[in-house]
Scaffold this motif. Structure first.
Motif, mmCIF file in Angstrom:
data_model
loop_
_atom_site.group_PDB
_atom_site.id
_atom_site.type_symbol
_atom_site.label_atom_id
_atom_site.label_comp_id
_atom_site.label_asym_id
_atom_site.label_seq_id
_atom_site.Cartn_x
_atom_site.Cartn_y
_atom_site.Cartn_z
ATOM 1 N N UNK A 67 24.798 54.488 8.302
ATOM 2 C CA UNK A 67 23.986 53.319 7.946
ATOM 3 C C UNK A 67 23.074 53.748 6.803
ATOM 4 N N UNK A 68 23.291 53.194 5.623
ATOM 5 C CA UNK A 68 22.517 53.549 4.442
ATOM 6 C C UNK A 68 21.993 52.284 3.775
ATOM 7 N N UNK A 69 20.852 52.424 3.109
ATOM 8 C CA UNK A 69 20.191 51.273 2.494
ATOM 9 C C UNK A 69 21.134 50.481 1.594
ATOM 10 N N UNK A 70 21.877 51.194 0.717
ATOM 11 C CA UNK A 70 22.761 50.482 -0.206
ATOM 12 C C UNK A 70 23.926 49.828 0.517
ATOM 13 N N UNK A 71 24.362 50.411 1.624
ATOM 14 C CA UNK A 71 25.435 49.787 2.394
ATOM 15 C C UNK A 71 24.921 48.584 3.170
ATOM 16 N N UNK A 72 23.679 48.631 3.584
ATOM 17 C CA UNK A 72 23.109 47.507 4.339
ATOM 18 C C UNK A 72 23.043 46.241 3.498
ATOM 19 N N UNK A 73 23.161 46.381 2.181
ATOM 20 C CA UNK A 73 23.172 45.212 1.301
ATOM 21 C C UNK A 73 24.527 44.508 1.316
ATOM 22 N N UNK A 74 25.547 45.196 1.829
ATOM 23 C CA UNK A 74 26.897 44.639 1.827
ATOM 24 C C UNK A 74 27.527 44.521 3.200
ATOM 25 N N UNK A 75 26.953 45.225 4.190
ATOM 26 C CA UNK A 75 27.527 45.287 5.531
ATOM 27 C C UNK A 75 26.442 45.001 6.561
ATOM 28 N N UNK A 76 26.784 44.249 7.592
ATOM 29 C CA UNK A 76 25.874 44.051 8.734
ATOM 30 C C UNK A 76 26.242 45.099 9.783
ATOM 31 N N UNK A 77 25.370 46.067 9.998
ATOM 32 C CA UNK A 77 25.670 47.154 10.920
ATOM 33 C C UNK A 77 25.205 46.855 12.333
ATOM 34 N N UNK A 78 25.981 47.378 13.290
ATOM 35 C CA UNK A 78 25.541 47.362 14.685
ATOM 36 C C UNK A 78 24.356 48.307 14.832
ATOM 37 N N UNK A 79 23.727 48.299 15.999
ATOM 38 C CA UNK A 79 22.747 49.330 16.293
ATOM 39 C C UNK A 79 23.469 50.677 16.319
ATOM 40 N N UNK A 129 27.029 36.209 14.815
ATOM 41 C CA UNK A 129 27.144 35.846 16.233
ATOM 42 C C UNK A 129 27.914 36.910 17.004
ATOM 43 N N UNK A 130 29.010 37.370 16.434
ATOM 44 C CA UNK A 130 29.811 38.401 17.099
ATOM 45 C C UNK A 130 29.053 39.724 17.128
ATOM 46 N N UNK A 131 28.365 40.055 16.051
ATOM 47 C CA UNK A 131 27.587 41.289 15.998
ATOM 48 C C UNK A 131 26.514 41.306 17.086
ATOM 49 N N UNK A 132 25.843 40.179 17.284
ATOM 50 C CA UNK A 132 24.821 40.110 18.325
ATOM 51 C C UNK A 132 25.422 40.343 19.707
ATOM 52 N N UNK A 133 26.597 39.759 19.951
ATOM 53 C CA UNK A 133 27.268 39.962 21.230
ATOM 54 C C UNK A 133 27.733 41.413 21.370
ATOM 55 N N UNK A 134 28.179 42.008 20.272
ATOM 56 C CA UNK A 134 28.606 43.410 20.281
ATOM 57 C C UNK A 134 27.423 44.311 20.629
ATOM 58 N N UNK A 135 26.280 44.067 19.988
ATOM 59 C CA UNK A 135 25.083 44.867 20.277
ATOM 60 C C UNK A 135 24.668 44.750 21.737
#
Length: 281
Positions: free
Chosen positions: A105-117, A236-242
């Motif tokens: 999980x990197x700052x520049x990647x967070x601009x393009x990807x929604x990461x799980x916890x 929505x899916x990410x929230x359920x995954x988390x």
């Protein structure tokens, strides 16, 4: 911070997020409701995520993700194998739905990807010639000695090397671990920059042809957190995954699934959240 407290904290955050996005289904849920499989994207990164026979999704991140998806009731999985540098573009282009490749999980990647916890906390390492004749343990050593470092295209190590003062013409970029190992073995590079998990695997694979650097000499702030990547529109899916991850992370079932790949309790994440990691890495 205790694992119990961490799970409570993650669970509360996931529940709030789930409630906030439940009304808006994303494209992944649309696919699932249409009877289509969840497509997981990964590269050939042993022991993180890699294809077995008939592209069977192997590696501890794949084992982890399929375990969480099973807890969510999703067992129809379609593996999609690509090069590391194609993971984020492939996700954004809709060629697969989730990145399971073991991505920091990197700052520049967070601009393009929604990461799980986070699902793991790991450090980097170097593979070097037997005996480490040039005494290379970190990027500062490489910069000071004028050594050549090889790493994968799109790896975080490129940014770390440049920040340490390694000139561009001393940074060799190749597709992945196989090519990194080949470059070090052939003497085209003095060190190969990979994750500690990957370094261990390459040392074992090389049968004495390379060694691993002293990871205790890596910078104290060199730790990184690993997340599972989703498209922003699949919130929505990410929230359920988390929410499902909160119960699965560190469970007996999870530890049994990832143990064959070298993931142990020492790799479990601490109390850092994805929001914190995105802001600080």
């Amino acid at each position: 911070m205790t694992t119990k407290f961490l799970k409570t904290l993650m669970g509360s955050a996931a529940a709030l997020a789930l409630g906030a996005v439940a009304a808006a289904a994303g494209p992944l849920m649309d696919r699932i409701e249409a009877g289509k499989p969840v497509r997981i994207g990964f590269a050939n990164e042993v022991p993180w995520a890699y294809p077995g026979e008939d592209k069977e999704p192997l590696g501890f991140v794949n084992a982890y993700v399929t375990g969480v998806l099973h807890e969510m009731g999703h067992d129809r999985i379609e593996p999609v194998v690509t090069e590391w540098g194609g993971l984020i573009p492939g996700l954004k282009a809709g060629r697969f739905d989730i990145i399971t490749g073991g991505m920091y999980i990197l700052k520049e990647r967070c601009e393009n990807v929604a990461f799980s916890e986070p699902m793991a906390k790991v450090n980097d390492a170097l593979i070097v010639a037997p005996g480490n004749p040039k005494g290379l343990h970190n990027m500062e050593d490489i910069a000071a000695t004028g050594a050549i470092v090889v790493t994968g295209a799109g790896y975080n190590a490129i940014k770390v090397a440049k920040a340490a003062g390694v000139p561009d013409d001393h940074i060799m970029e190749v597709p992945g671990p196989t090519e990194i190992l080949a470059a070090v073995k052939a003497g085209r590079a003095d060190a190969g920059a990979v994750t500690y998990f990957t370094a261990q695997n390459l040392v074992n694979e090389a049968g004495g042809a390379v060694d691993i650097s002293d990871v205790t000499k890596q910078p104290e702030d060199g730790a990184n957190w690993v997340g599972i990547g989703f498209r922003e529109e699949d919130a929505d899916f990410l929230a359920a995954f988390n929410a499902a991850q909160t119960e699965y992370l560190g469970s007996e079932a999870m530890m049994e699934a990832v143990a064959p790949y070298g993931y142990g309790e020492g790799a479990l994440p601490d109390d850092r959240t994805t929001e914190w990691v995105c802001a600080n890495r």
